[in-house]
Design an enzyme around this catalytic site. Structure first.
Site, PDB file in Angstrom:
ATOM      1  N   THR A 105       2.507  -2.465  -1.334  1.00  0.00           N
ATOM      2  CA  THR A 105       1.051  -2.591  -1.464  1.00  0.00           C
ATOM      3  C   THR A 105       0.431  -2.972  -0.124  1.00  0.00           C
ATOM      4  O   THR A 105      -0.583  -2.395   0.296  1.00  0.00           O
ATOM      5  CB  THR A 105       0.695  -3.623  -2.551  1.00  0.00           C
ATOM      6  OG1 THR A 105       1.262  -3.187  -3.790  1.00  0.00           O
ATOM      7  CG2 THR A 105      -0.805  -3.767  -2.716  1.00  0.00           C
ATOM      8  N   TYR A 108      -4.203  11.436  -2.982  1.00  0.00           N
ATOM      9  CA  TYR A 108      -3.287  10.346  -3.320  1.00  0.00           C
ATOM     10  C   TYR A 108      -1.872  10.668  -2.852  1.00  0.00           C
ATOM     11  O   TYR A 108      -1.146   9.778  -2.399  1.00  0.00           O
ATOM     12  CB  TYR A 108      -3.313  10.063  -4.823  1.00  0.00           C
ATOM     13  CG  TYR A 108      -4.556   9.323  -5.250  1.00  0.00           C
ATOM     14  CD1 TYR A 108      -4.654   7.939  -5.103  1.00  0.00           C
ATOM     15  CD2 TYR A 108      -5.642   9.998  -5.784  1.00  0.00           C
ATOM     16  CE1 TYR A 108      -5.799   7.246  -5.476  1.00  0.00           C
ATOM     17  CE2 TYR A 108      -6.791   9.322  -6.160  1.00  0.00           C
ATOM     18  CZ  TYR A 108      -6.869   7.951  -6.008  1.00  0.00           C
ATOM     19  OH  TYR A 108      -8.003   7.280  -6.364  1.00  0.00           O
ATOM     20  N   ARG A 162       1.806   7.111  -7.760  1.00  0.00           N
ATOM     21  CA  ARG A 162       1.200   6.149  -8.695  1.00  0.00           C
ATOM     22  C   ARG A 162       1.083   4.756  -8.073  1.00  0.00           C
ATOM     23  O   ARG A 162       0.100   4.054  -8.266  1.00  0.00           O
ATOM     24  CB  ARG A 162       1.984   6.078  -9.999  1.00  0.00           C
ATOM     25  CG  ARG A 162       1.769   7.270 -10.892  1.00  0.00           C
ATOM     26  CD  ARG A 162       2.536   7.092 -12.202  1.00  0.00           C
ATOM     27  NE  ARG A 162       2.510   8.295 -12.975  1.00  0.00           N
ATOM     28  CZ  ARG A 162       1.703   8.498 -14.006  1.00  0.00           C
ATOM     29  NH1 ARG A 162       0.856   7.570 -14.367  1.00  0.00           N
ATOM     30  NH2 ARG A 162       1.750   9.635 -14.668  1.00  0.00           N
ATOM     31  N   CYS A 204     -10.627   2.380   0.540  1.00  0.00           N
ATOM     32  CA  CYS A 204      -9.977   3.108  -0.547  1.00  0.00           C
ATOM     33  C   CYS A 204     -10.838   4.264  -1.061  1.00  0.00           C
ATOM     34  O   CYS A 204     -10.329   5.172  -1.713  1.00  0.00           O
ATOM     35  CB  CYS A 204      -9.596   2.154  -1.676  1.00  0.00           C
ATOM     36  SG  CYS A 204     -10.946   1.162  -2.304  1.00  0.00           S
TER      37      CYS A 204
END
Length: 165
Positions: free
Chosen positions: A88, A106, A120, A137
Site C-alpha cells: 500500500t 488500474y 485489486r 488517486c
C-alpha cells in the site's frame, strides 16, 4: 495527546479541507467542509486527538490554491504521512509519480507499484488513500476510460481529470 491543524479552502469544485500534522505533513484531505469526513481515513496511530482550526496552512494552502488555479505541479512536493502495509505504501508512492493529464488504468497502476498481478490491491490502495489530491488517486481510471470509483464522487473526479488535460 497529539495535535493537528485543519483548514477549509473554497475551490471551484467545492470546499476542500486538509488535516495536517504539527510539522505540516498532510494526514488527510478532500473536497468536503467537514474534518469529520476525513478523520476516519487517518490511521489510528497518526490521528490527532485535537484539531486546531487555521485559516491558512502555509505551503498546503498555497498548493491547493495554485493547483485549482492551474499550477498542476503545485501539489507535488507537499509532504504526506499515511500508514499502510508495504505494498500500500509503495502504491501511494507510485501514485505521486503519475503526471497530471496522463491518467493510467488500474492494471498500469499495479505495474507501476511493482506488482502487476495485484490490480485489486492497487485499487484498494486508491480507496484507502486519505491524502487525496496530494496522492492523486483521481488519476487512476478503469481500462477503456471509465472513471471508476472516487471517494468525493464522479463529478469531482471528472472535474479534476478535465482540469489536468
Amino acid at each position: 495527546m497529539s495535535t493537528g491543524h485543519v483548514s477549509t479552502i473554497d475551490t471551484p469544485i467545492s470546499p476542500f479541507t486538509a488535516i495536517v500534522a504539527m510539522d505540516g505533513a498532510v494526514l488527510a484531505s478532500g473536497w468536503t467542509a467537514s474534518a469529520d469526513d476525513l478523520l476516519p481515513q487517518v490511521s489510528p496511530t497518526l490521528r490527532p486527538t485535537t484539531l486546531t482550526p487555521r485559516r491558512d496552512l502555509g505551503a498546503v494552502t498555497r498548493a491547493v490554491r495554485a493547483y485549482h488555479a492551474g499550477d498542476l505541479r503545485a501539489i507535488d512536493d507537499i509532504p504526506v504521512r499515511q500508514r499502510g502495509g508495504e505494498f500500500t505504501r509503495q502504491a501511494w508512492d507510485a501514485l505521486r509519480t503519475v503526471p497530471a493529464g496522463k491518467p493510467i488504468s488500474y492494471a498500469d497502476y499495479a505495474l507501476l507499484a511493482g506488482r502487476p498481478a495485484a490490480v485489486r490491491a492497487a485499487a484498494s490502495a486508491c480507496a484507502r488513500n486519505a491524502a487525496t489530491l496530494f496522492v492523486p488517486c483521481h488519476r487512476v481510471i478503469r481500462t477503456g476510460g471509465v472513471l471508476g470509483a472516487f471517494r468525493w464522487g464522479p463529478d469531482v473526479k471528472r472535474w479534476l481529470l478535465n482540469h489536468e488535460s
